[in-house]
Design an enzyme around this catalytic site. Structure first.
Site, short mmCIF file in Angstrom:
data_model
loop_
_atom_site.label_atom_id
_atom_site.label_comp_id
_atom_site.label_asym_id
_atom_site.label_seq_id
_atom_site.Cartn_x
_atom_site.Cartn_y
_atom_site.Cartn_z
N SER A 165 -10.45 6.83 -2.94
CA SER A 165 -11.71 7.56 -2.75
C SER A 165 -12.87 6.88 -3.46
CB SER A 165 -11.57 9.01 -3.22
OG SER A 165 -10.61 9.70 -2.44
N HIS B 11 0.85 -1.19 0.00
CA HIS B 11 0.00 0.00 0.00
C HIS B 11 0.88 1.24 0.00
CE1 HIS B 11 -2.97 2.97 1.28
NE2 HIS B 11 -3.91 2.10 0.93
N GLU C 134 0.74 3.94 1.51
CA GLU C 134 1.06 4.46 2.84
C GLU C 134 2.19 3.68 3.48
OE1 GLU C 134 -3.53 6.00 3.43
OE2 GLU C 134 -2.85 4.21 4.50
#
Length: 279
Positions: free
Chosen positions: A235, A121, A123
């Site tokens: 999103s 990911h 992040e």
């Protein structure tokens, strides 16, 4: 070498556009996934409320990836609910066991009921310094032990604006799948510029990118790439799910914030359960 790479990518883009226009692979029976990534959110009480309220749907493969400390409680809550929900982890270590303080092995994840694991990911790449080489080691470890890796790839806003999207995705895919022959993986395209920003790629734009990703997967894994589910993340929510679900190469979504509440997550699940691929 630079010229060779540019020609290679242009050929893949051409193949991806051709595939999107022809729609020849639409009849392949790929699994549709709606996966929730809770990130560093929710407590036991909130998890209990979530699994109690979530209706789910047997026509979609639903996976929830809670924080590590919630994995076993989530496993028990899912079992108690009797609903068709699978459990996944947000991270894993590449070693079987050892002196790795704060880390979690694949055997530990399997022991608490995990079937899936998110790897790479953005992040994790940003905050934990994970690179393609480490992602590759984790993917191999997951496959070796029977976990299905959900491999995240995606470009930053700077890379997007400088027209480097295809180059970045190609590098990440070849890196993550180096010396991997199994097609038992899920790919999640998560443009970094869209994660948690409220912005999202248009459905048409996401489809073009997904088709490109599949063309790269064909180069790496051959014909079996047609069966790999490619998810969109960034999103994703109830409002845009309907646009994504009809695209031929978008096989589901990896959902962040909209997966924290059962009602909004159920809304996304229902969209994909009812949706039909465009023809």
């Amino acid at each position: 070498m630079e010229q060779f790479i540019e020609i290679y990518i242009k050929n893949l883009v051409r193949d991806a556009i051709s595939h999107t226009l022809s729609g020849l692979e639409l009849q392949h029976d790929r699994k549709t996934y709606v996966i929730g990534n809770w990130k560093m959110n929710n407590m036991v009480a909130e998890a209990a409320e979530f699994f109690h309220d979530l209706k789910s749907n047997k026509n979609v493969s639903v996976v929830i990836c809670p924080p590590t400390q919630l994995l076993y409680p989530a496993h028990l809550l899912i079992k108690q609910s009797g609903k068709p929900i699978a459990l996944g982890s947000q991270n894993v270590h590449w070693a079987d066991q050892g002196a790795y303080t704060g880390e979690t092995s694949t055997s530990m994840l399997l022991d608490v009921g995990c079937e899936y694991v998110i790897i790479g990911h953005s992040e994790r790449r940003q905050y934990a310094g994970e690179d393609d080489q480490l992602v590759n080691k984790k993917v191999k470890q997951a496959l070796k032990t029977g976990l299905t890796p959900i491999i995240c790839i995606g470009e930053t806003l700077e890379e997007k604006n400088s027209r480097q999207t295809e180059r970045v995705l190609t590098t990440q895919l070849f890196g993550a799948l180096k010396d991997v022959s199994s097609s038992e993986v899920i790919i999640a395209y998560e443009p970094v510029w869209a994660i948690g920003t409220g912005q999202s790629a248009t459905a048409d734009s996401a489809q073009q990118t997904h088709a490109y990703i599949r063309s790269v997967l064909k180069q790496i894994l051959g014909p079996q790439a047609v069966g790999i589910s490619i998810l969109y993340g960034g999103s994703a929510n109830e409002s845009n799910a309907a646009d994504y679900c009809v695209m031929p190469d978008i096989d589901g979504v990896l959902v962040g914030g909209a997966s924290l509440k059962a009602q909004s997550f159920d809304g996304i699940i229902n969209v994909f359960a009812k949706g039909e691929k465009s023809k």
